[in-house]
Enzyme design. Structure first.
Site, PDB file in Angstrom:
ATOM      1  N   LYS A 175     -54.894  29.773   6.788  1.00 17.06           N
ATOM      2  CA  LYS A 175     -55.736  30.567   7.687  1.00 17.06           C
ATOM      3  C   LYS A 175     -55.156  31.976   7.759  1.00 17.06           C
ATOM      4  CE  LYS A 175     -55.719  31.685  11.853  1.00 17.06           C
ATOM      5  NZ  LYS A 175     -56.243  33.028  11.631  1.00 17.06           N
ATOM      6  N   GLU A 253     -41.758  32.966   9.773  1.00 14.71           N
ATOM      7  CA  GLU A 253     -41.398  34.338   9.379  1.00 14.71           C
ATOM      8  C   GLU A 253     -41.909  35.232  10.492  1.00 14.71           C
ATOM      9  OE1 GLU A 253     -39.802  35.223   6.536  1.00 14.71           O
ATOM     10  OE2 GLU A 253     -39.669  33.118   5.979  1.00 14.71           O
ATOM     11  N   CYS A 288     -42.975  43.710   9.370  1.00 16.30           N
ATOM     12  CA  CYS A 288     -41.913  42.934  10.010  1.00 16.30           C
ATOM     13  C   CYS A 288     -40.559  43.564   9.710  1.00 16.30           C
ATOM     14  CB  CYS A 288     -41.952  41.501   9.519  1.00 16.30           C
ATOM     15  SG  CYS A 288     -41.938  41.390   7.724  1.00 16.30           S
ATOM     16  N   GLU A 388     -40.465  44.849  19.552  1.00 12.77           N
ATOM     17  CA  GLU A 388     -41.168  45.238  18.320  1.00 12.77           C
ATOM     18  C   GLU A 388     -42.446  45.978  18.718  1.00 12.77           C
ATOM     19  OE1 GLU A 388     -43.212  42.195  15.945  1.00 12.77           O
ATOM     20  OE2 GLU A 388     -42.208  42.993  14.184  1.00 12.77           O
TER      21      GLU A 388
END
Ligand SMILES: NC(=O)c1ccc[n+]([C@@H]2O[C@H](COP(=O)([O-])OP(=O)(O)OC[C@H]3O[C@@H](n4cnc5c(N)ncnc54)[C@H](O)[C@@H]3O)[C@@H](O)[C@H]2O)c1
Ligand SMILES: O=S(=O)(O)c1ccc(CO)cc1
Length: 488
Positions: A175, A253, A288, A388
């Protein structure tokens, strides 16, 4: 108007059971970049059925490794042939430069070939000679049906997980992020054309509101043996909770707040500054691996910052399809507002050196652009230093000596990447061994040109497990101990 793309389930192209579709608008000019199925749990279940059947009774896991490798090599060639069109789809949906996306397409082709070669050369172990009447085999088998939930920002990074999984004989339900499913659908089509049997690779897309619903259905399913997730640490935790339902294997991840540490003896402050600028401008900071913190030793700070600001000023914001563009818009209006809120809050405690606002340019007015932004005198405790942002926002922090620099680098809940710049082997090794990150760069940062196929993954809240390299293959294998007494 682009054609409406279908789900790929059991080797067939199918509409969502509900009949609903959604449009992905380009974050650059709001034109329609793609039209996709808005799938529900029913569609996910259908894809899981196909993957389950294909794993339990289908040919793929039973084919000789060399036959699977042939499919991968054909797919790699097809990807290379279609690199222009696929990188254009990615650039339009993600909003970032096509030439940057092209690297991901070629990288996915390399990944297919890497695992094609690895799968035909890998061997399991025998335990021989420990007993005159017995041998043991430490055999590795595919883990089974793998659910793959992926992030929008690098859509073809899905190859990093799907290739090793399929190479060992697993089957998949994937997905993609709702923002950028186009490349993955092209990838499915290429795999089919390359000879992948039905049911091995299944794709279900869904609109924003259904992302979590379908993601949870896959992560929680009792018929899925493993889930591999790429996305934010917050969603990663929700995936892990759902996966507890049948105690499936989990690979994550996740995000980062990666530091680049500039020691006073850096080989070139200008080269280091260029790398730091690229580390935050690339993909408009929506990576990332974005190097979103730069930690500079006090005595070289003024000179380093001068070089840094010159490199930041050289950023070319613009049309993702234009060759000269180095930075596109943010992925959505929500993301733009999120970045603006971070910047507004940071302005009360840190010193703004560059950016801090949307660009005032007629040609960028339709896009969700935000200027590359640099804050100085950032406190290690502030949100801008810890969280982040997923935008082009860089925080500068200062330290006194090598040990301070390393300790500041480690002041984060994340641990994806860390970089340092020094001419001293002793400093480089002190940094490399003490920093708590899954990937460490010395005198470089995320430089694809030097080393390929190194394992990728994080310490701490940046993830669990590794992608790429032989380690990436091991993630999708179960160990079986076979003990054989050959004489009674
Ligand atoms: N470490 C890596 O390799 C890597 C690579 C790329 C991106 N990322 C991270 O991804 C994040 C940005 O991507 P994003 O915005 O697509 O992430 P996200 O966490 O919002 O979504 C990731 C995927 O999970 C699905 N999802 C959303 N909520 C879910 C839920 N409750 N349960 C199950 N699935 C759910 C989404 O639809 C999407 O497919 C950043 O944090 C970035 O650092 C990490
Ligand atoms: O640095 S990124 O380009 O964002 C990136 C994304 C994913 C992966 C591994 O799948 C590696 C690098």
């Amino acid at each position: 108007m682009p054609v409406t793309r279908l789900n790929f389930i059991d080797g067939e192209w199918l509409a969502a059971a509900s009949g609903r579709t959604y449009q992905r608008l380009s974050p650059y000019d709001q034109s329609v970049a793609g039209i996709y199925q808005d799938s529900d749990v029913d569609d996910a279940e259908r894809a899981i059925d196909a993957a389950r059947r294909s794993f339990d009774t289908g040919p793929w896991p039973r084919w000789p490794a060399a036959q699977r490798a042939i499919v991968f090599k054909r797919a790699a060639a097809l990807l290379r042939e279609r690199r222009e069109s696929i990188s254009t789809i990615m650039a339009r949906e993600v909003g970032q430069p096509r030439l940057e996306q092209l690297k991901f397409v070629l990288g996915a082709a390399d990944t297919l070939e890497f695992y094609a070669n690895l799968i035909v050369s890998r061997r399991d172990e025998a335990v021989y000679g420990q007993h005159p009447d017995a041998v043991g085999i430490v055999a590795k088998e595919p883990v089974g049906v793998v659910g793959s939930l992926t992030a929008w920002n690098t859509p073809l990074s899905v190859a990093h997980k799907c290739c090793p999984a399929m190479a060992v004989g697993c089957t998949l339900v994937v997905k993609p992020g709702h923002q950028s499913p186009g490349a993955l659908i092209e990838f499915a089509s290429i795999l089919q054309e390359a000879g992948l049997p039905p049911g091995v690779f299944n794709v279900v897309t869904s609109a924003i509101d259904n992302g979590a619903v379908v993601g949870q259905a896959i992560a929680g399913s009792e018929r899925v043996d493993m889930v591999t997730f790429t996305g934010s640490s917050t969603t990663g935790k929700a995936v892990m909770r759902a996966a507890a339902n049948n105690l499936k294997r989990v690979k994550l991840e996740l995000g980062g707040k990666s530091p680049q540490v500039i020691f006073a003896d850096a080989p070139s402050l200008d080269t280091a500054a260029g790398s730091v600028a690229k580390g935050i401008v690339r993909l408009a900071g929506q990576s990332c691996q974005a190097g979103s913190r730069v930690l500079v030793q006090k005595q070289v700070k003024a000179e380093f910052v001068e070089h840094l600001l010159a490199h930041i000023a050289a950023t070319k914001m613009g049309d993702p399809l234009a060759e000269e563009t180095t930075c596109g818009p943010l992925v959505s209006e929500d993301q733009l507002h999120r970045v603006e809120a971070f910047v507004k809050e940071a302005q009360s405690s840190a010193r703004l050196l560059a950016g801090g606002k949307r660009p005032v340019r007629e040609d960028l007015a339709q896009g969700f652009f935000f200027e590359p932004t640099v804050f100085d005198d950032v406190s290690p405790d502030s949100r801008i230093a810890r969280e982040e942002v997923f935008g082009p926002v860089l925080s500068i922090l200062t330290f006194d000596d090598v040990e301070d620099g390393i300790s500041l680098a480690n002041q984060t809940v994340f641990g994806l990447v860390a970089g340092c710049w020094t001419q001293s082997l002793a400093t480089a090794m002190a940094f490399a061994t003490k920093v708590r990150a899954g990937m460490v760069w010395v005198n470089g940062y995320r430089d694809d040109s030097i080393l390929k196929h190194m394992p990728v993954g994080g310490f701490k809240q940046s993830g669990i497990g590794r992608e790429m390299g032989p380690e990436g293959l091991d993630e999708f294998l179960e160990t079986k101990s076979i003990m054989i007494r050959h004489r009674l």
